[in-house]
Scaffold this motif. Structure first.
Motif, PDB file in Angstrom:
ATOM      1  N   HIS A 122       0.852  -1.195   0.000  1.00 19.02           N
ATOM      2  CA  HIS A 122       0.000   0.000   0.000  1.00 19.02           C
ATOM      3  C   HIS A 122       0.877   1.230   0.000  1.00 19.02           C
ATOM      4  CE1 HIS A 122      -3.115   2.908   1.031  1.00 19.02           C
ATOM      5  NE2 HIS A 122      -2.406   3.277   2.080  1.00 19.02           N
ATOM      6  N   MET A 123       0.511   2.227  -0.804  1.00 20.04           N
ATOM      7  CA  MET A 123       1.174   3.523  -0.754  1.00 20.04           C
ATOM      8  C   MET A 123       0.115   4.612  -0.697  1.00 20.04           C
ATOM      9  SD  MET A 123       2.584   3.897  -4.676  1.00 20.04           S
ATOM     10  CE  MET A 123       3.456   2.338  -4.648  1.00 20.04           C
ATOM     11  N   GLY A 124       0.367   5.613   0.116  1.00 22.60           N
ATOM     12  CA  GLY A 124      -0.625   6.673   0.266  1.00 22.60           C
ATOM     13  C   GLY A 124      -0.200   7.675   1.319  1.00 22.60           C
ATOM     14  N   GLY A 125      -1.165   8.461   1.794  1.00 18.89           N
ATOM     15  CA  GLY A 125      -0.901   9.451   2.832  1.00 18.89           C
ATOM     16  C   GLY A 125      -0.591   8.784   4.158  1.00 18.89           C
ATOM     17  N   SER A 126       0.161   9.480   4.998  1.00 18.93           N
ATOM     18  CA  SER A 126       0.613   8.846   6.241  1.00 18.93           C
ATOM     19  C   SER A 126      -0.462   8.768   7.314  1.00 18.93           C
ATOM     20  CB  SER A 126       1.822   9.595   6.802  1.00 18.93           C
ATOM     21  OG  SER A 126       1.458  10.886   7.250  1.00 18.93           O
ATOM     22  N   GLU A 127      -1.372   9.748   7.341  1.00 20.15           N
ATOM     23  CA  GLU A 127      -2.319   9.805   8.455  1.00 20.15           C
ATOM     24  C   GLU A 127      -3.208   8.565   8.516  1.00 20.15           C
ATOM     25  OE1 GLU A 127      -5.176  13.035  10.728  1.00 20.15           O
ATOM     26  OE2 GLU A 127      -4.402  13.479   8.725  1.00 20.15           O
ATOM     27  N   ILE A 173       6.805   2.120   8.132  1.00 22.31           N
ATOM     28  CA  ILE A 173       6.270   3.107   7.182  1.00 22.31           C
ATOM     29  C   ILE A 173       7.421   3.950   6.644  1.00 22.31           C
ATOM     30  CG2 ILE A 173       4.531   4.889   6.779  1.00 22.31           C
ATOM     31  CD1 ILE A 173       3.258   4.044   9.475  1.00 22.31           C
ATOM     32  N   TYR A 174       7.724   3.756   5.361  1.00 24.15           N
ATOM     33  CA  TYR A 174       8.858   4.458   4.759  1.00 24.15           C
ATOM     34  C   TYR A 174       8.370   5.666   3.970  1.00 24.15           C
ATOM     35  CZ  TYR A 174      13.438   5.159   2.695  1.00 24.15           C
ATOM     36  OH  TYR A 174      14.651   5.698   2.335  1.00 24.15           O
ATOM     37  N   SER A 175       9.036   6.808   4.178  1.00 17.32           N
ATOM     38  CA  SER A 175       8.661   8.046   3.500  1.00 17.32           C
ATOM     39  C   SER A 175       9.589   8.289   2.320  1.00 17.32           C
ATOM     40  CB  SER A 175       8.750   9.223   4.480  1.00 17.32           C
ATOM     41  OG  SER A 175       8.453  10.440   3.824  1.00 17.32           O
ATOM     42  N   THR A 176       9.038   8.339   1.123  1.00 18.95           N
ATOM     43  CA  THR A 176       9.845   8.528  -0.078  1.00 18.95           C
ATOM     44  C   THR A 176       9.852   9.961  -0.588  1.00 18.95           C
ATOM     45  OG1 THR A 176       8.021   8.038  -1.605  1.00 18.95           O
ATOM     46  CG2 THR A 176       9.303   6.164  -0.796  1.00 18.95           C
ATOM     47  N   SER A 212       5.236  18.400   3.066  1.00 16.39           N
ATOM     48  CA  SER A 212       4.348  17.256   2.869  1.00 16.39           C
ATOM     49  C   SER A 212       5.129  16.006   2.469  1.00 16.39           C
ATOM     50  CB  SER A 212       3.322  17.580   1.776  1.00 16.39           C
ATOM     51  OG  SER A 212       2.530  16.445   1.470  1.00 16.39           O
ATOM     52  N   GLY A 213       4.578  14.858   2.813  1.00 14.16           N
ATOM     53  CA  GLY A 213       5.115  13.580   2.350  1.00 14.16           C
ATOM     54  C   GLY A 213       4.238  12.998   1.254  1.00 14.16           C
ATOM     55  N   GLY A 214       3.202  13.764   0.869  1.00 15.09           N
ATOM     56  CA  GLY A 214       2.329  13.351  -0.223  1.00 15.09           C
ATOM     57  C   GLY A 214       1.747  11.964  -0.054  1.00 15.09           C
ATOM     58  N   SER A 215       1.607  11.270  -1.176  1.00 16.11           N
ATOM     59  CA  SER A 215       1.031   9.918  -1.165  1.00 16.11           C
ATOM     60  C   SER A 215       2.112   8.867  -1.368  1.00 16.11           C
ATOM     61  CB  SER A 215      -0.027   9.795  -2.270  1.00 16.11           C
ATOM     62  OG  SER A 215       0.529  10.163  -3.527  1.00 16.11           O
ATOM     63  N   LYS A 259      11.673  20.007  11.279  1.00 16.44           N
ATOM     64  CA  LYS A 259      10.805  20.917  12.025  1.00 16.44           C
ATOM     65  C   LYS A 259       9.465  21.102  11.334  1.00 16.44           C
ATOM     66  CE  LYS A 259      10.696  25.553  14.085  1.00 16.44           C
ATOM     67  NZ  LYS A 259      11.444  26.819  14.289  1.00 16.44           N
ATOM     68  N   ARG A 260       9.473  21.107  10.001  1.00 18.51           N
ATOM     69  CA  ARG A 260       8.254  21.437   9.257  1.00 18.51           C
ATOM     70  C   ARG A 260       7.488  20.242   8.718  1.00 18.51           C
ATOM     71  NH1 ARG A 260      10.152  26.768   5.723  1.00 18.51           N
ATOM     72  NH2 ARG A 260      10.926  27.982   7.505  1.00 18.51           N
ATOM     73  N   GLU A 261       8.090  19.045   8.772  1.00 18.53           N
ATOM     74  CA  GLU A 261       7.344  17.876   8.269  1.00 18.53           C
ATOM     75  C   GLU A 261       6.126  17.659   9.147  1.00 18.53           C
ATOM     76  OE1 GLU A 261       6.791  14.820   9.744  1.00 18.53           O
ATOM     77  OE2 GLU A 261       8.079  14.934  11.498  1.00 18.53           O
ATOM     78  N   ASN A 262       5.056  17.144   8.550  1.00 23.00           N
ATOM     79  CA  ASN A 262       3.820  16.985   9.327  1.00 23.00           C
ATOM     80  C   ASN A 262       3.210  15.613   9.157  1.00 23.00           C
ATOM     81  OD1 ASN A 262       2.769  17.096   6.725  1.00 23.00           O
ATOM     82  ND2 ASN A 262       1.008  18.335   7.313  1.00 23.00           N
ATOM     83  N   GLN A 263       4.023  14.600   8.738  1.00 23.83           N
ATOM     84  CA  GLN A 263       3.449  13.300   8.460  1.00 23.83           C
ATOM     85  C   GLN A 263       3.927  12.187   9.380  1.00 23.83           C
ATOM     86  OE1 GLN A 263       5.429  14.901   6.186  1.00 23.83           O
ATOM     87  NE2 GLN A 263       7.221  13.613   5.912  1.00 23.83           N
ATOM     88  N   SER A 264       4.874  12.467  10.282  1.00 25.86           N
ATOM     89  CA  SER A 264       5.391  11.407  11.153  1.00 25.86           C
ATOM     90  C   SER A 264       4.359  11.009  12.208  1.00 25.86           C
ATOM     91  CB  SER A 264       6.674  11.871  11.839  1.00 25.86           C
ATOM     92  OG  SER A 264       6.410  12.969  12.697  1.00 25.86           O
ATOM     93  N   GLU A 265       4.530   9.805  12.737  1.00 23.81           N
ATOM     94  CA  GLU A 265       3.619   9.319  13.785  1.00 23.81           C
ATOM     95  C   GLU A 265       3.585  10.291  14.959  1.00 23.81           C
ATOM     96  OE1 GLU A 265       2.998   5.455  16.765  1.00 23.81           O
ATOM     97  OE2 GLU A 265       4.687   5.502  15.366  1.00 23.81           O
ATOM     98  N   ASP A 266       4.750  10.808  15.327  1.00 25.37           N
ATOM     99  CA  ASP A 266       4.820  11.751  16.438  1.00 25.37           C
ATOM    100  C   ASP A 266       4.016  13.015  16.138  1.00 25.37           C
ATOM    101  OD1 ASP A 266       6.011  13.015  18.895  1.00 25.37           O
ATOM    102  OD2 ASP A 266       6.877  14.333  17.380  1.00 25.37           O
ATOM    103  N   LYS A 267       4.189  13.572  14.934  1.00 29.12           N
ATOM    104  CA  LYS A 267       3.481  14.803  14.587  1.00 29.12           C
ATOM    105  C   LYS A 267       1.967  14.561  14.469  1.00 29.12           C
ATOM    106  CE  LYS A 267       6.944  17.807  13.993  1.00 29.12           C
ATOM    107  NZ  LYS A 267       7.343  18.330  12.683  1.00 29.12           N
ATOM    108  N   ILE A 268       1.600  13.416  13.938  1.00 30.74           N
ATOM    109  CA  ILE A 268       0.172  13.125  13.782  1.00 30.74           C
ATOM    110  C   ILE A 268      -0.506  13.019  15.143  1.00 30.74           C
ATOM    111  CG2 ILE A 268      -1.472  11.316  13.092  1.00 30.74           C
ATOM    112  CD1 ILE A 268       0.351  10.862  10.639  1.00 30.74           C
TER     113      ILE A 268
END
Length: 377
Positions: A107-112, A156-159, A281-284, A352-361
Protein backbone atom coordinates in the motif's frame (compact mmCIF):
# COMPACT_ATOMS: atom_id res chain seq x y z
CA UNK A 1 78.41 -4.73 18.11
CA UNK A 2 75.10 -5.24 19.85
CA UNK A 3 72.71 -7.52 18.05
CA UNK A 4 69.55 -5.82 16.65
CA UNK A 5 66.38 -6.69 18.60
CA UNK A 6 63.86 -8.36 16.34
CA UNK A 7 60.10 -8.66 16.85
CA UNK A 8 58.20 -11.91 16.44
CA UNK A 9 57.54 -11.11 12.74
CA UNK A 10 59.93 -10.04 10.05
CA UNK A 11 59.02 -7.25 7.61
CA UNK A 12 58.41 -9.90 4.95
CA UNK A 13 56.08 -11.80 7.25
CA UNK A 14 54.12 -8.68 8.13
CA UNK A 15 53.66 -7.88 4.45
CA UNK A 16 52.41 -11.42 3.87
CA UNK A 17 49.92 -11.16 6.74
CA UNK A 18 48.66 -7.81 5.44
CA UNK A 19 48.09 -9.23 1.98
CA UNK A 20 46.17 -12.18 3.45
CA UNK A 21 43.95 -9.85 5.53
CA UNK A 22 43.28 -7.65 2.51
CA UNK A 23 42.42 -10.65 0.38
CA UNK A 24 40.05 -11.90 3.07
CA UNK A 25 38.31 -8.51 3.19
CA UNK A 26 37.96 -8.41 -0.59
CA UNK A 27 36.61 -11.95 -0.64
CA UNK A 28 34.19 -11.10 2.17
CA UNK A 29 32.90 -8.07 0.28
CA UNK A 30 32.59 -10.06 -2.91
CA UNK A 31 30.76 -12.84 -1.06
CA UNK A 32 28.32 -10.34 0.45
CA UNK A 33 27.78 -8.77 -2.96
CA UNK A 34 27.35 -12.16 -4.56
CA UNK A 35 24.96 -13.21 -1.80
CA UNK A 36 22.79 -10.12 -2.29
CA UNK A 37 22.87 -10.59 -6.06
CA UNK A 38 21.95 -14.25 -5.67
CA UNK A 39 19.02 -13.41 -3.40
CA UNK A 40 17.82 -10.80 -5.90
CA UNK A 41 17.98 -13.20 -8.84
CA UNK A 42 16.17 -15.85 -6.81
CA UNK A 43 13.47 -13.33 -5.86
CA UNK A 44 12.92 -12.48 -9.53
CA UNK A 45 12.61 -16.16 -10.44
CA UNK A 46 10.11 -16.86 -7.65
CA UNK A 47 8.18 -13.65 -8.33
CA UNK A 48 7.61 -14.70 -11.93
CA UNK A 49 6.09 -17.92 -10.65
CA UNK A 50 3.77 -15.90 -8.38
CA UNK A 51 2.78 -13.92 -11.47
CA UNK A 52 1.51 -10.72 -9.88
CA UNK A 53 1.62 -8.27 -7.01
CA UNK A 54 -1.47 -6.50 -5.66
CA UNK A 55 -0.77 -2.83 -4.93
CA UNK A 56 -3.04 -0.23 -3.36
CA UNK A 57 -2.28 2.89 -5.42
CA UNK A 58 -3.38 6.53 -5.60
CA UNK A 59 -6.18 6.93 -8.12
CA UNK A 60 -4.10 7.98 -11.12
CA UNK A 61 -4.50 6.47 -14.58
CA UNK A 62 -1.14 7.99 -15.53
CA UNK A 63 0.59 6.21 -12.66
CA UNK A 64 -0.96 2.87 -13.52
CA UNK A 65 0.05 3.23 -17.16
CA UNK A 66 3.61 4.18 -16.21
CA UNK A 67 3.94 1.20 -13.86
CA UNK A 68 2.70 -1.09 -16.59
CA UNK A 69 5.25 0.35 -19.01
CA UNK A 70 8.16 0.25 -16.57
CA UNK A 71 7.81 -2.42 -13.86
CA UNK A 72 5.63 -4.94 -15.70
CA UNK A 73 7.68 -4.71 -18.88
CA UNK A 74 10.97 -5.10 -17.00
CA UNK A 75 10.01 -8.08 -14.83
CA UNK A 76 7.05 -9.65 -16.62
CA UNK A 77 4.98 -9.48 -13.45
CA UNK A 78 1.46 -8.05 -13.40
CA UNK A 79 0.60 -5.22 -11.00
CA UNK A 80 -3.02 -5.54 -9.95
CA UNK A 81 -4.11 -2.06 -8.78
CA UNK A 82 -6.49 -1.37 -5.92
CA UNK A 83 -7.81 2.20 -5.85
CA UNK A 84 -10.34 4.14 -3.82
CA UNK A 85 -10.69 6.60 -0.95
CA UNK A 86 -7.89 6.12 1.56
CA UNK A 87 -10.22 5.63 4.52
CA UNK A 88 -12.23 2.97 2.69
CA UNK A 89 -9.20 1.10 1.35
CA UNK A 90 -7.41 1.12 4.71
CA UNK A 91 -10.49 -0.17 6.53
CA UNK A 92 -10.86 -2.94 3.96
CA UNK A 93 -7.21 -4.00 4.31
CA UNK A 94 -7.48 -4.08 8.10
CA UNK A 95 -10.69 -6.15 8.01
CA UNK A 96 -9.21 -8.60 5.50
CA UNK A 97 -6.02 -9.02 7.50
CA UNK A 98 -7.95 -9.71 10.69
CA UNK A 99 -10.05 -12.29 8.84
CA UNK A 100 -6.93 -14.03 7.55
CA UNK A 101 -7.51 -12.88 3.97
CA UNK A 102 -4.26 -12.10 2.12
CA UNK A 103 -5.16 -9.94 -0.85
CA UNK A 104 -3.35 -6.57 -0.97
CA UNK A 105 0.43 -6.92 -0.77
CA UNK A 106 1.64 -3.31 -0.86
CA UNK A 107 0.00 0.00 0.00
CA UNK A 108 1.17 3.52 -0.75
CA UNK A 109 -0.62 6.67 0.27
CA UNK A 110 -0.90 9.45 2.83
CA UNK A 111 0.61 8.85 6.24
CA UNK A 112 -2.32 9.81 8.46
CA UNK A 113 -4.60 6.96 7.37
CA UNK A 114 -1.69 4.51 7.69
CA UNK A 115 -0.62 5.74 11.14
CA UNK A 116 -4.12 5.89 12.61
CA UNK A 117 -5.74 3.02 10.70
CA UNK A 118 -3.09 0.38 9.99
CA UNK A 119 -0.17 0.77 12.38
CA UNK A 120 -2.11 0.12 15.62
CA UNK A 121 -3.60 -3.08 14.15
CA UNK A 122 -0.24 -4.82 13.83
CA UNK A 123 -0.83 -5.82 10.20
CA UNK A 124 2.38 -4.35 8.71
CA UNK A 125 5.61 -6.14 7.82
CA UNK A 126 9.03 -4.62 8.65
CA UNK A 127 10.19 -3.03 5.42
CA UNK A 128 13.95 -2.75 5.70
CA UNK A 129 14.65 -6.51 5.30
CA UNK A 130 12.98 -6.28 1.88
CA UNK A 131 15.42 -3.64 0.64
CA UNK A 132 17.89 -5.62 -1.45
CA UNK A 133 19.26 -3.36 -4.15
CA UNK A 134 22.37 -1.37 -3.11
CA UNK A 135 20.87 1.88 -4.46
CA UNK A 136 17.84 1.33 -2.26
CA UNK A 137 19.64 0.23 0.90
CA UNK A 138 22.23 3.01 0.84
CA UNK A 139 20.99 5.92 3.03
CA UNK A 140 23.37 8.26 1.19
CA UNK A 141 21.08 8.04 -1.84
CA UNK A 142 18.30 9.75 0.14
CA UNK A 143 17.92 13.32 1.39
CA UNK A 144 17.92 12.97 5.16
CA UNK A 145 18.94 9.31 4.94
CA UNK A 146 16.26 6.70 5.54
CA UNK A 147 13.18 8.44 6.92
CA UNK A 148 10.62 6.34 8.77
CA UNK A 149 7.21 7.68 9.68
CA UNK A 150 6.52 5.29 12.55
CA UNK A 151 8.29 5.79 15.88
CA UNK A 152 9.70 2.26 15.72
CA UNK A 153 11.37 3.11 12.37
CA UNK A 154 10.42 -0.22 10.85
CA UNK A 155 7.10 -0.16 9.02
CA UNK A 156 6.27 3.11 7.18
CA UNK A 157 8.86 4.46 4.76
CA UNK A 158 8.66 8.05 3.50
CA UNK A 159 9.84 8.53 -0.08
CA UNK A 160 8.73 12.12 -0.69
CA UNK A 161 9.31 15.54 0.86
CA UNK A 162 8.12 18.80 -0.71
CA UNK A 163 6.31 22.08 -0.24
CA UNK A 164 3.48 23.37 -2.40
CA UNK A 165 1.93 26.71 -3.24
CA UNK A 166 -1.39 26.18 -1.52
CA UNK A 167 -2.49 29.73 -0.77
CA UNK A 168 -3.94 31.49 -3.82
CA UNK A 169 -5.40 34.93 -4.40
CA UNK A 170 -7.70 36.63 -6.86
CA UNK A 171 -5.32 39.21 -8.33
CA UNK A 172 -8.15 41.60 -9.18
CA UNK A 173 -9.31 41.76 -5.56
CA UNK A 174 -5.98 41.92 -3.76
CA UNK A 175 -2.23 42.12 -4.23
CA UNK A 176 0.24 39.45 -3.17
CA UNK A 177 2.14 41.84 -0.87
CA UNK A 178 -0.98 42.31 1.25
CA UNK A 179 -0.25 38.97 2.91
CA UNK A 180 3.40 38.64 3.92
CA UNK A 181 2.66 36.87 7.19
CA UNK A 182 -0.10 34.56 8.36
CA UNK A 183 -0.99 37.37 10.79
CA UNK A 184 -2.16 39.41 7.78
CA UNK A 185 -5.00 36.93 7.25
CA UNK A 186 -6.62 38.39 10.37
CA UNK A 187 -6.93 41.89 8.88
CA UNK A 188 -10.43 43.31 8.85
CA UNK A 189 -10.37 43.82 5.08
CA UNK A 190 -10.27 40.03 4.57
CA UNK A 191 -13.33 39.25 6.67
CA UNK A 192 -15.83 37.17 4.64
CA UNK A 193 -13.27 36.96 1.83
CA UNK A 194 -11.20 33.87 2.78
CA UNK A 195 -11.97 30.33 1.67
CA UNK A 196 -10.38 27.13 2.97
CA UNK A 197 -10.39 23.45 2.16
CA UNK A 198 -12.29 22.02 5.13
CA UNK A 199 -9.75 21.28 7.91
CA UNK A 200 -12.10 18.81 9.58
CA UNK A 201 -11.20 16.19 6.96
CA UNK A 202 -7.79 14.92 5.86
CA UNK A 203 -6.09 17.01 3.19
CA UNK A 204 -3.98 20.10 2.69
CA UNK A 205 -6.57 22.23 4.49
CA UNK A 206 -6.13 20.12 7.61
CA UNK A 207 -2.35 20.15 7.17
CA UNK A 208 -2.26 23.95 6.99
CA UNK A 209 -4.61 24.21 9.96
CA UNK A 210 -2.37 21.91 12.01
CA UNK A 211 0.73 23.87 11.00
CA UNK A 212 -0.93 27.16 12.01
CA UNK A 213 -1.90 25.72 15.37
CA UNK A 214 1.72 24.67 15.92
CA UNK A 215 3.35 27.98 14.98
CA UNK A 216 0.59 30.45 15.92
CA UNK A 217 -1.45 28.75 18.64
CA UNK A 218 -5.14 28.09 19.20
CA UNK A 219 -6.04 31.74 19.85
CA UNK A 220 -4.84 32.56 16.35
CA UNK A 221 -7.13 29.87 14.85
CA UNK A 222 -10.07 31.21 16.83
CA UNK A 223 -9.44 34.64 15.30
CA UNK A 224 -9.10 33.09 11.86
CA UNK A 225 -12.47 31.35 12.24
CA UNK A 226 -13.94 34.72 13.27
CA UNK A 227 -13.04 35.92 9.77
CA UNK A 228 -16.04 33.82 8.66
CA UNK A 229 -14.21 31.34 6.47
CA UNK A 230 -15.93 29.87 3.43
CA UNK A 231 -15.34 26.13 3.87
CA UNK A 232 -15.76 23.36 1.33
CA UNK A 233 -14.56 19.80 0.79
CA UNK A 234 -14.93 20.27 -2.95
CA UNK A 235 -11.71 21.63 -4.42
CA UNK A 236 -13.30 22.48 -7.74
CA UNK A 237 -15.97 24.60 -6.07
CA UNK A 238 -13.44 26.56 -4.00
CA UNK A 239 -11.20 27.18 -7.01
CA UNK A 240 -14.15 28.41 -9.09
CA UNK A 241 -15.34 30.75 -6.36
CA UNK A 242 -11.91 32.37 -6.21
CA UNK A 243 -11.61 32.58 -10.00
CA UNK A 244 -15.02 34.27 -10.26
CA UNK A 245 -14.01 36.93 -7.71
CA UNK A 246 -16.40 35.80 -4.98
CA UNK A 247 -13.44 35.33 -2.61
CA UNK A 248 -10.11 37.15 -2.38
CA UNK A 249 -8.00 34.29 -1.02
CA UNK A 250 -8.25 30.50 -0.67
CA UNK A 251 -6.15 28.18 1.51
CA UNK A 252 -5.50 24.51 0.83
CA UNK A 253 -5.65 24.14 -2.97
CA UNK A 254 -2.70 23.59 -5.29
CA UNK A 255 -1.78 24.39 -8.87
CA UNK A 256 -3.93 21.68 -10.43
CA UNK A 257 -7.13 23.07 -8.97
CA UNK A 258 -6.46 26.40 -10.66
CA UNK A 259 -4.80 25.28 -13.90
CA UNK A 260 -8.06 25.34 -15.96
CA UNK A 261 -8.87 28.84 -14.74
CA UNK A 262 -5.38 30.16 -15.46
CA UNK A 263 -5.60 28.65 -18.94
CA UNK A 264 -8.88 30.53 -19.39
CA UNK A 265 -7.19 33.79 -18.38
CA UNK A 266 -9.00 34.24 -15.07
CA UNK A 267 -7.26 36.27 -12.32
CA UNK A 268 -5.88 33.59 -9.98
CA UNK A 269 -2.28 33.52 -8.74
CA UNK A 270 -0.25 31.74 -6.05
CA UNK A 271 0.72 33.67 -2.95
CA UNK A 272 4.45 33.63 -2.11
CA UNK A 273 5.17 31.68 1.08
CA UNK A 274 4.50 33.83 4.17
CA UNK A 275 7.52 34.71 6.28
CA UNK A 276 6.73 31.89 8.73
CA UNK A 277 7.19 29.34 5.94
CA UNK A 278 4.89 26.43 5.09
CA UNK A 279 4.77 22.80 6.14
CA UNK A 280 6.55 19.97 4.31
CA UNK A 281 4.35 17.26 2.87
CA UNK A 282 5.12 13.58 2.35
CA UNK A 283 2.33 13.35 -0.22
CA UNK A 284 1.03 9.92 -1.16
CA UNK A 285 4.47 8.31 -1.25
CA UNK A 286 4.40 6.50 2.09
CA UNK A 287 5.13 2.82 1.54
CA UNK A 288 4.02 -0.17 3.63
CA UNK A 289 3.89 -3.93 3.11
CA UNK A 290 1.16 -6.03 4.65
CA UNK A 291 2.11 -8.91 6.90
CA UNK A 292 2.20 -12.38 5.31
CA UNK A 293 1.77 -10.99 1.80
CA UNK A 294 0.19 -13.41 -0.68
CA UNK A 295 2.93 -12.69 -3.22
CA UNK A 296 6.06 -12.19 -1.08
CA UNK A 297 8.65 -12.28 -3.84
CA UNK A 298 6.73 -10.07 -6.25
CA UNK A 299 6.22 -7.73 -3.30
CA UNK A 300 9.98 -7.64 -2.72
CA UNK A 301 10.58 -6.78 -6.37
CA UNK A 302 7.97 -4.03 -6.39
CA UNK A 303 9.33 -2.45 -3.19
CA UNK A 304 12.85 -2.32 -4.60
CA UNK A 305 11.67 -1.01 -7.96
CA UNK A 306 9.53 1.69 -6.36
CA UNK A 307 12.41 2.83 -4.13
CA UNK A 308 14.92 2.75 -6.97
CA UNK A 309 15.84 5.74 -9.11
CA UNK A 310 13.64 4.45 -11.92
CA UNK A 311 10.63 3.89 -9.69
CA UNK A 312 10.91 7.29 -8.05
CA UNK A 313 11.28 9.02 -11.42
CA UNK A 314 8.12 7.29 -12.64
CA UNK A 315 6.21 8.29 -9.51
CA UNK A 316 7.36 11.92 -9.55
CA UNK A 317 6.61 12.35 -13.25
CA UNK A 318 3.09 10.98 -12.98
CA UNK A 319 2.05 12.26 -9.54
CA UNK A 320 3.95 15.58 -9.59
CA UNK A 321 5.26 15.02 -6.09
CA UNK A 322 8.96 15.39 -5.19
CA UNK A 323 11.12 12.47 -4.10
CA UNK A 324 13.82 12.45 -1.45
CA UNK A 325 16.15 10.48 -3.75
CA UNK A 326 19.17 12.63 -4.45
CA UNK A 327 19.77 11.18 -7.91
CA UNK A 328 16.34 12.17 -9.25
CA UNK A 329 16.03 15.72 -10.59
CA UNK A 330 12.71 17.30 -9.61
CA UNK A 331 13.51 20.99 -10.02
CA UNK A 332 11.10 21.03 -12.98
CA UNK A 333 8.23 20.61 -10.50
CA UNK A 334 8.57 24.27 -9.54
CA UNK A 335 6.68 25.02 -12.75
CA UNK A 336 3.61 23.49 -11.08
CA UNK A 337 4.16 25.03 -7.65
CA UNK A 338 6.06 22.15 -6.04
CA UNK A 339 9.47 22.61 -4.41
CA UNK A 340 11.44 19.60 -3.24
CA UNK A 341 12.65 19.81 0.36
CA UNK A 342 16.08 18.59 -0.79
CA UNK A 343 16.37 21.66 -3.05
CA UNK A 344 15.26 24.27 -0.53
CA UNK A 345 15.59 23.18 3.10
CA UNK A 346 18.25 21.97 5.49
CA UNK A 347 17.57 18.65 7.19
CA UNK A 348 16.88 20.54 10.42
CA UNK A 349 14.28 22.71 8.69
CA UNK A 350 12.68 19.65 7.13
CA UNK A 351 12.40 17.85 10.47
CA UNK A 352 10.81 20.92 12.02
CA UNK A 353 8.25 21.44 9.26
CA UNK A 354 7.34 17.88 8.27
CA UNK A 355 3.82 16.98 9.33
CA UNK A 356 3.45 13.30 8.46
CA UNK A 357 5.39 11.41 11.15
CA UNK A 358 3.62 9.32 13.78
CA UNK A 359 4.82 11.75 16.44
CA UNK A 360 3.48 14.80 14.59
CA UNK A 361 0.17 13.13 13.78
CA UNK A 362 -0.48 12.11 17.39
CA UNK A 363 0.98 15.19 19.04
CA UNK A 364 -0.13 17.90 16.62
CA UNK A 365 -2.50 16.84 13.87
CA UNK A 366 -5.04 14.89 15.91
CA UNK A 367 -5.48 17.69 18.51
CA UNK A 368 -5.69 20.21 15.66
CA UNK A 369 -8.44 18.18 13.98
CA UNK A 370 -10.33 18.04 17.29
CA UNK A 371 -10.03 21.80 17.60
CA UNK A 372 -11.34 22.25 14.04
CA UNK A 373 -14.42 20.18 14.85
CA UNK A 374 -14.96 22.17 18.01
CA UNK A 375 -14.62 25.60 16.41
CA UNK A 376 -16.30 24.83 13.10
CA UNK A 377 -19.05 22.49 14.28
Amino acid sequence: MKSRVRGPFSGQAIALIASVVLAAQVCGAQSAKTGASSEWEKSIELAKKEGKVVVSLPASTELRAAIEKSFEKRYGIDVEPVVGRASTIVRKMVDESKAGVRYVDVHMGGSESIVTGMLPEGILEPLEPLMLLPEVKDPKQWYGGHVWIDNAKRFIYSTLAYQTENIWINSQLMKADEVRSFDDLLHERLKDRIGMLDPRTAGSGASTWSYLREIKGEDYLKKLVAQKLALSRDQRVLAEILAKSKLALVIGLTYYSYAPFMKAGLPVAPLPAPKEGVYVSGGSGHLVVLKSAAHPNATKLFVNWFLSREGQEVYCRTMHQATRRLDVDVKWLREVGVTAAKDALTIEQYLKRENQSEDKINRLREPAAALARKLLG
